[in-house]
Design a protein around this motif. Structure first.
Motif, PDB file in Angstrom:
ATOM      1  N   ALA A  77       1.003  -1.375   0.052  1.00 26.19           N
ATOM      2  CA  ALA A  77       0.018   0.010  -0.009  1.00 26.19           C
ATOM      3  C   ALA A  77       0.755   1.159   0.062  1.00 26.19           C
ATOM      4  CB  ALA A  77      -0.875  -0.055   1.071  1.00 26.19           C
ATOM      5  N   GLU A  78       0.384   2.522  -0.780  1.00 23.41           N
ATOM      6  CA  GLU A  78       1.173   3.684  -0.687  1.00 23.41           C
ATOM      7  C   GLU A  78       1.341   4.222   0.899  1.00 23.41           C
ATOM      8  OE1 GLU A  78       0.520   5.498  -5.009  1.00 23.41           O
ATOM      9  OE2 GLU A  78      -1.244   6.006  -3.595  1.00 23.41           O
ATOM     10  N   HIS A  79       0.293   4.099   1.465  1.00 23.14           N
ATOM     11  CA  HIS A  79       0.256   4.733   2.853  1.00 23.14           C
ATOM     12  C   HIS A  79       0.070   3.662   3.816  1.00 23.14           C
ATOM     13  CE1 HIS A  79      -0.032   8.273   0.237  1.00 23.14           C
ATOM     14  NE2 HIS A  79      -1.323   7.612  -0.174  1.00 23.14           N
ATOM     15  N   GLY A  80       0.475   3.983   5.055  1.00 25.70           N
ATOM     16  CA  GLY A  80       0.298   3.167   6.380  1.00 25.70           C
ATOM     17  C   GLY A  80      -1.312   2.866   6.280  1.00 25.70           C
ATOM     18  N   ALA A  81      -2.106   3.822   6.437  1.00 24.36           N
ATOM     19  CA  ALA A  81      -3.512   3.608   6.839  1.00 24.36           C
ATOM     20  C   ALA A  81      -4.321   4.110   5.461  1.00 24.36           C
ATOM     21  CB  ALA A  81      -4.084   4.684   7.784  1.00 24.36           C
ATOM     22  N   VAL A  82      -5.316   3.648   5.312  1.00 30.17           N
ATOM     23  CA  VAL A  82      -6.112   3.598   4.002  1.00 30.17           C
ATOM     24  C   VAL A  82      -6.598   5.413   3.857  1.00 30.17           C
ATOM     25  CG1 VAL A  82      -6.969   1.412   3.576  1.00 30.17           C
ATOM     26  CG2 VAL A  82      -8.224   3.207   4.878  1.00 30.17           C
ATOM     27  N   ARG A  83      -6.434   5.948   2.704  1.00 30.72           N
ATOM     28  CA  ARG A  83      -6.864   7.073   2.298  1.00 30.72           C
ATOM     29  C   ARG A  83      -7.359   7.259   1.043  1.00 30.72           C
ATOM     30  NH1 ARG A  83      -1.901  11.290   2.671  1.00 30.72           N
ATOM     31  NH2 ARG A  83      -0.683   9.549   3.831  1.00 30.72           N
ATOM     32  N   PRO A  84      -8.440   7.992   0.617  1.00 31.06           N
ATOM     33  CA  PRO A  84      -8.812   7.899  -0.725  1.00 31.06           C
ATOM     34  C   PRO A  84      -8.017   8.210  -1.954  1.00 31.06           C
ATOM     35  CG  PRO A  84     -10.331   9.138   0.637  1.00 31.06           C
ATOM     36  CD  PRO A  84      -9.526   8.805   1.507  1.00 31.06           C
ATOM     37  N   GLY A  85      -7.999   7.685  -2.886  1.00 28.04           N
ATOM     38  CA  GLY A  85      -7.214   7.682  -3.870  1.00 28.04           C
ATOM     39  C   GLY A  85      -5.716   6.890  -3.762  1.00 28.04           C
ATOM     40  N   GLY A  86      -5.494   6.178  -2.432  1.00 26.04           N
ATOM     41  CA  GLY A  86      -4.386   5.468  -2.484  1.00 26.04           C
ATOM     42  C   GLY A  86      -4.401   4.165  -3.206  1.00 26.04           C
ATOM     43  N   ARG A  87      -3.010   3.755  -3.849  1.00 21.83           N
ATOM     44  CA  ARG A  87      -3.164   2.554  -4.368  1.00 21.83           C
ATOM     45  C   ARG A  87      -2.639   1.435  -3.524  1.00 21.83           C
ATOM     46  NH1 ARG A  87      -3.597   3.636 -10.123  1.00 21.83           N
ATOM     47  NH2 ARG A  87      -4.647   5.440 -10.271  1.00 21.83           N
ATOM     48  N   VAL A  88      -3.076   0.150  -3.937  1.00 21.74           N
ATOM     49  CA  VAL A  88      -3.124  -0.731  -3.029  1.00 21.74           C
ATOM     50  C   VAL A  88      -2.848  -1.932  -3.862  1.00 21.74           C
ATOM     51  CG1 VAL A  88      -4.165  -2.501  -1.217  1.00 21.74           C
ATOM     52  CG2 VAL A  88      -4.458   0.083  -1.184  1.00 21.74           C
ATOM     53  N   GLU A  89      -1.924  -3.002  -3.864  1.00 22.64           N
ATOM     54  CA  GLU A  89      -1.996  -4.312  -4.518  1.00 22.64           C
ATOM     55  C   GLU A  89      -1.781  -5.199  -3.373  1.00 22.64           C
ATOM     56  OE1 GLU A  89       0.460  -4.796  -8.370  1.00 22.64           O
ATOM     57  OE2 GLU A  89       1.750  -5.725  -6.704  1.00 22.64           O
ATOM     58  N   VAL A  90      -3.057  -6.383  -3.621  1.00 20.11           N
ATOM     59  CA  VAL A  90      -3.245  -7.408  -2.791  1.00 20.11           C
ATOM     60  C   VAL A  90      -2.668  -8.582  -3.843  1.00 20.11           C
ATOM     61  CG1 VAL A  90      -4.879  -8.612  -1.640  1.00 20.11           C
ATOM     62  CG2 VAL A  90      -5.045  -6.158  -1.653  1.00 20.11           C
ATOM     63  N   GLY A  91      -1.891  -9.676  -2.969  1.00 18.86           N
ATOM     64  CA  GLY A  91      -1.267 -10.654  -3.862  1.00 18.86           C
ATOM     65  C   GLY A  91      -1.563 -11.917  -3.152  1.00 18.86           C
ATOM     66  N   ILE A  92      -1.733 -12.748  -4.001  1.00 19.79           N
ATOM     67  CA  ILE A  92      -2.181 -14.177  -3.422  1.00 19.79           C
ATOM     68  C   ILE A  92      -1.387 -15.340  -4.027  1.00 19.79           C
ATOM     69  CG2 ILE A  92      -4.079 -14.759  -4.416  1.00 19.79           C
ATOM     70  CD1 ILE A  92      -5.217 -16.070  -2.028  1.00 19.79           C
ATOM     71  N   GLY A  93      -0.903 -16.248  -3.761  1.00 19.57           N
ATOM     72  CA  GLY A  93      -0.378 -17.386  -4.608  1.00 19.57           C
ATOM     73  C   GLY A  93       1.199 -17.249  -4.459  1.00 19.57           C
ATOM     74  N   PHE A  94       1.955 -18.118  -5.326  1.00 19.02           N
ATOM     75  CA  PHE A  94       3.420 -18.411  -5.251  1.00 19.02           C
ATOM     76  C   PHE A  94       3.941 -18.458  -6.311  1.00 19.02           C
ATOM     77  CE2 PHE A  94       1.615 -20.258  -1.173  1.00 19.02           C
ATOM     78  CZ  PHE A  94       2.276 -19.518  -0.431  1.00 19.02           C
ATOM     79  N   GLY A  95       5.206 -17.646  -6.521  1.00 20.28           N
ATOM     80  CA  GLY A  95       6.043 -17.817  -8.129  1.00 20.28           C
ATOM     81  C   GLY A  95       5.018 -17.429  -9.232  1.00 20.28           C
ATOM     82  N   PRO A  96       5.109 -18.413 -10.127  1.00 23.76           N
ATOM     83  CA  PRO A  96       4.425 -18.017 -11.307  1.00 23.76           C
ATOM     84  C   PRO A  96       2.924 -18.082 -11.355  1.00 23.76           C
ATOM     85  CG  PRO A  96       5.451 -20.189 -11.632  1.00 23.76           C
ATOM     86  CD  PRO A  96       5.811 -19.477 -10.421  1.00 23.76           C
ATOM     87  N   LEU A  97       2.495 -18.809 -10.114  1.00 27.63           N
ATOM     88  CA  LEU A  97       0.936 -18.690  -9.970  1.00 27.63           C
ATOM     89  C   LEU A  97       0.445 -17.721  -9.082  1.00 27.63           C
ATOM     90  CD1 LEU A  97       0.646 -22.713  -9.314  1.00 27.63           C
ATOM     91  CD2 LEU A  97      -0.016 -21.372 -11.331  1.00 27.63           C
ATOM     92  N   ARG A  98       1.299 -16.505  -8.756  1.00 24.13           N
ATOM     93  CA  ARG A  98       1.095 -15.381  -7.999  1.00 24.13           C
ATOM     94  C   ARG A  98       0.051 -14.644  -9.019  1.00 24.13           C
ATOM     95  NH1 ARG A  98       2.781 -14.048  -4.020  1.00 24.13           N
ATOM     96  NH2 ARG A  98       2.129 -12.176  -2.747  1.00 24.13           N
ATOM     97  N   ILE A  99      -1.061 -14.167  -8.146  1.00 25.87           N
ATOM     98  CA  ILE A  99      -2.099 -13.009  -8.817  1.00 25.87           C
ATOM     99  C   ILE A  99      -1.821 -11.724  -7.956  1.00 25.87           C
ATOM    100  CG2 ILE A  99      -4.496 -12.507  -9.202  1.00 25.87           C
ATOM    101  CD1 ILE A  99      -4.701 -15.696  -9.667  1.00 25.87           C
ATOM    102  N   ASP A 100      -1.408 -10.746  -8.535  1.00 32.15           N
ATOM    103  CA  ASP A 100      -1.329  -9.509  -7.879  1.00 32.15           C
ATOM    104  C   ASP A 100      -2.543  -8.845  -8.517  1.00 32.15           C
ATOM    105  OD1 ASP A 100       1.965  -9.640  -8.362  1.00 32.15           O
ATOM    106  OD2 ASP A 100       0.869  -9.740  -6.291  1.00 32.15           O
ATOM    107  N   ALA A 101      -3.436  -8.331  -7.298  1.00 28.80           N
ATOM    108  CA  ALA A 101      -4.769  -7.441  -7.666  1.00 28.80           C
ATOM    109  C   ALA A 101      -4.606  -5.923  -7.064  1.00 28.80           C
ATOM    110  CB  ALA A 101      -5.765  -8.132  -6.957  1.00 28.80           C
ATOM    111  N   PRO A 102      -4.222  -5.070  -8.274  1.00 32.01           N
ATOM    112  CA  PRO A 102      -4.092  -3.681  -8.014  1.00 32.01           C
ATOM    113  C   PRO A 102      -5.636  -2.967  -7.840  1.00 32.01           C
ATOM    114  CG  PRO A 102      -3.897  -3.991 -10.305  1.00 32.01           C
ATOM    115  CD  PRO A 102      -3.953  -5.453  -9.860  1.00 32.01           C
TER     116      PRO A 102
END
Length: 187
Positions: A77-102
């Protein structure tokens, strides 16, 4: 970092009827109701504790992504706590099976009896839509956590997964509820 992005998702990024940034036209719909048609809807609400201390612990865990990380998700996350407009990437999985969700934080709530936020999907996310995470302190002192979302597939593999995706989303919402209850119990 491996990202799975379909050609359809790339083409979709230039749709003129979408708000800047997100990959869907219904920005902010988790804050107002009803949720938009044409999406799978998710509503999950669970009691996680009682009292002001439980509310404050839960609110901090939700708005700093501590809850998401506690369930095994990788969060950048761009910031420690959420704020409008902040970008976040949530990822799950490992190696080539990793999905990153922006995602982008769409709205936040930092109120005396309501704390949380919603994020919306960006190009490259396997779904398009929005998800809100709220902690509420009721008048009787009970503390509730809710997940509200609307989404539809944005990548070939989520379209292929079909009805399995909503089942996984419900399972993840339940996991978040159990995780938050455990974080609150630990203080």
């Amino acid at each position: 970092m491996t990202r799975i992005i379909s050609e359809g998702a790339r083409r979709q990024s230039h749709a003129p009827d979408r708000p800047e940034g997100v990959n869907y036209p219904d920005r902010g719909a988790t804050r107002r109701r009803p949720l938009p048609d044409g999406y799978h809807h998710l509503h999950h609400r669970v009691l996680i504790g009682r009292g002001r201390a439980a509310f404050e612990t839960a609110g901090a865990a939700v708005t700093t992504f501590r809850l998401h990380r506690a369930t095994g998700m990788r969060v950048r996350a761009e910031h420690g706590a959420v704020r409008p407009g902040g970008r976040v990437e949530v990822g799950i999985g490992f190696g080539p099976l990793r999905i990153d969700a922006p995602c982008e934080v769409i709205w936040t709530a930092y109120e005396p009896a309501r704390v949380g936020f919603a994020y919306g999907t960006l190009d490259g996310h396997p779904e398009c839509g929005e998800e809100a995470f709220l902690v509420e302190l009721a008048a009787d002192g009970s503390v509730w956590f809710s997940v509200t979302a609307f989404s539809r597939p944005a990548a070939w593999y989520t379209r292929l997964a079909g009805p399995l995706v909503p089942v996984l989303q419900r399972g993840y919402a339940r996991l978040l509820g159990r995780g938050l209850r455990a974080l609150v119990a630990r203080g």
